[in-house]
Design an enzyme around this catalytic site. Structure first.
Site, PDB file in Angstrom:
ATOM      1  N   ASP A  67       0.827  -1.211   0.000  1.00  0.00           N
ATOM      2  CA  ASP A  67       0.000   0.000   0.000  1.00  0.00           C
ATOM      3  C   ASP A  67       0.858   1.257   0.000  1.00  0.00           C
ATOM      4  OD1 ASP A  67       0.993  -0.274   2.581  1.00  0.00           O
ATOM      5  OD2 ASP A  67      -0.934  -0.745   3.488  1.00  0.00           O
ATOM      6  N   ASN A 135      -7.066  -2.485  14.719  1.00  0.00           N
ATOM      7  CA  ASN A 135      -8.464  -2.760  14.367  1.00  0.00           C
ATOM      8  C   ASN A 135      -8.597  -4.005  13.485  1.00  0.00           C
ATOM      9  OD1 ASN A 135      -7.436  -1.889  11.940  1.00  0.00           O
ATOM     10  ND2 ASN A 135      -8.822  -0.148  11.698  1.00  0.00           N
ATOM     11  N   HIS A 137      -6.936  -4.563  10.641  1.00  0.00           N
ATOM     12  CA  HIS A 137      -6.734  -4.393   9.197  1.00  0.00           C
ATOM     13  C   HIS A 137      -5.456  -5.094   8.735  1.00  0.00           C
ATOM     14  CE1 HIS A 137      -4.385  -0.295   9.590  1.00  0.00           C
ATOM     15  NE2 HIS A 137      -3.565  -1.313   9.668  1.00  0.00           N
ATOM     16  N   GLU A 142      -9.541  -1.878   5.777  1.00  0.00           N
ATOM     17  CA  GLU A 142     -10.116  -1.516   7.064  1.00  0.00           C
ATOM     18  C   GLU A 142     -11.357  -2.365   7.356  1.00  0.00           C
ATOM     19  OE1 GLU A 142      -8.256   0.172   8.763  1.00  0.00           O
ATOM     20  OE2 GLU A 142      -7.757   2.151   8.022  1.00  0.00           O
TER      21      GLU A 142
HETATM   22  P1  PGA Z   1       2.501  -1.061  12.680  1.00  0.00           P
HETATM   23  O1  PGA Z   1       1.291  -1.104  11.663  1.00  0.00           O
HETATM   24  O2  PGA Z   1       3.479  -2.095  12.204  1.00  0.00           O
HETATM   25  O3  PGA Z   1       3.069   0.338  12.554  1.00  0.00           O
HETATM   26  O4  PGA Z   1       1.953  -1.363  14.026  1.00  0.00           O
HETATM   27  C1  PGA Z   1       0.812  -2.360  11.269  1.00  0.00           C
HETATM   28  C2  PGA Z   1      -0.340  -2.167  10.336  1.00  0.00           C
HETATM   29  O5  PGA Z   1      -1.068  -1.158  10.483  1.00  0.00           O
HETATM   30  O6  PGA Z   1      -0.551  -3.022   9.470  1.00  0.00           O
END
Ligand code: PGA
Length: 244
Positions: A67, A135, A137, A142
């Site tokens: 992404d 959450n 995702h 999301e």
């Molecule tokens: P993070 O994000 O590694 O910064 O905790 C993980 C994600 O949002 O997929």
């Protein structure tokens, strides 16, 4: 799902690096799916070390990132283009023309999504690295995102923008949209390696492994993939262990 619980972030990163090294040793022209965020930083450091120790070469490897923020110039320090260049690509022998991130021109959002989708449909990812949001995702899929989605433009969840504001001066600077591989793209990978550390991930990890497969917790779809390795530290595993 093969769930591996590690003492800490360091051990999680090392185990993940071992799997990537093994993958690229077995197939020198592997196609890797890459993730950004805090979680894979340790893995990337270990891979840079493995490259310096001559345990791995990325000369024939191709990469596709999950992404990118929409509308953030690719030269912006928080763009995922910069993240990948700084933390991995600039430090290994990968051919930059074999590294791919979605284009993110916010004047041509749908064209960017179509172009990345087309690129991905010509390839097969051997090993996809994933983090997980608090959450649930994966990528920027999301909660509520249809499982059938392929590359698309997403309006970021409030919780995700809050989680990511630590990288920006102010919440208002956190982009509101992103371009992301859809669940369908991710599920096509031959092997998925999901990493998580820290107590703030314990809830989403628990639901990912034990909960119902639901679009409300996007990572739960991984229960239906035949080849998923989950490497998590004890804190991220805590709720799962309590209820095992
Ligand atoms: P993070 O994000 O590694 O910064 O905790 C993980 C994600 O949002 O997929």
């Amino acid at each position: 799902m093969n769930v591996i619980i590690c003492k800490n972030y360091e051990e999680m990163s090392q185990k993940a690096a071992d799997i990537v090294v093994q993958q690229v040793t077995q197939k020198i022209n592997s196609v890797l799916g890459l993730a950004t965020g805090s979680t894979p930083l340790g893995l990337y450091q270990k891979l840079v070390k493995a490259y310096h120790d001559k345990d791995i070469s990325f000369k024939d490897v191709t990469t596709y990132n999950l992404d990118e923020y929409m509308g953030l110039d690719v030269s912006h320090p928080q763009s995922y283009h910069q993240f990948m260049y700084k933390h991995l690509f600039s430090q290994i022998d990968i051919d930059l023309s074999n590294t791919h991130l979605p284009k993110n021109d916010h004047h041509h959002m749908q064209e960017c999504a179509k172009a990345y989708h087309k690129l991905l449909s010509k390839t097969a990812i051997d090993l996809q690295i994933l983090g997980i949001g608090s959450n649930g995702h994966i990528g920027f899929n999301e909660p509520g995102t249809p499982f059938g989605n392929e590359v698309f433009i997403v309006e970021l969840d409030e919780q995700t923008r809050n989680d990511n504001k630590r990288f920006f001066n102010h919440i208002d600077e956190v982009p509101t949209h992103a371009i992301t591989m859809g669940i369908k793209n991710i599920m096509r990978s031959k092997h998925i390696l999901l990493l998580a550390s820290g107590i703030e991930k314990s809830e989403s990890i628990y639901h990912m492994i034990k909960g119902p497969v639901t679009e409300n917790l996007p990572a739960s779809i991984l229960q239906l993939h035949p080849n998923v390795t989950v490497i998590i530290d004890e804190k991220a595993a805590s709720k799962y262990l309590e209820n095992a």
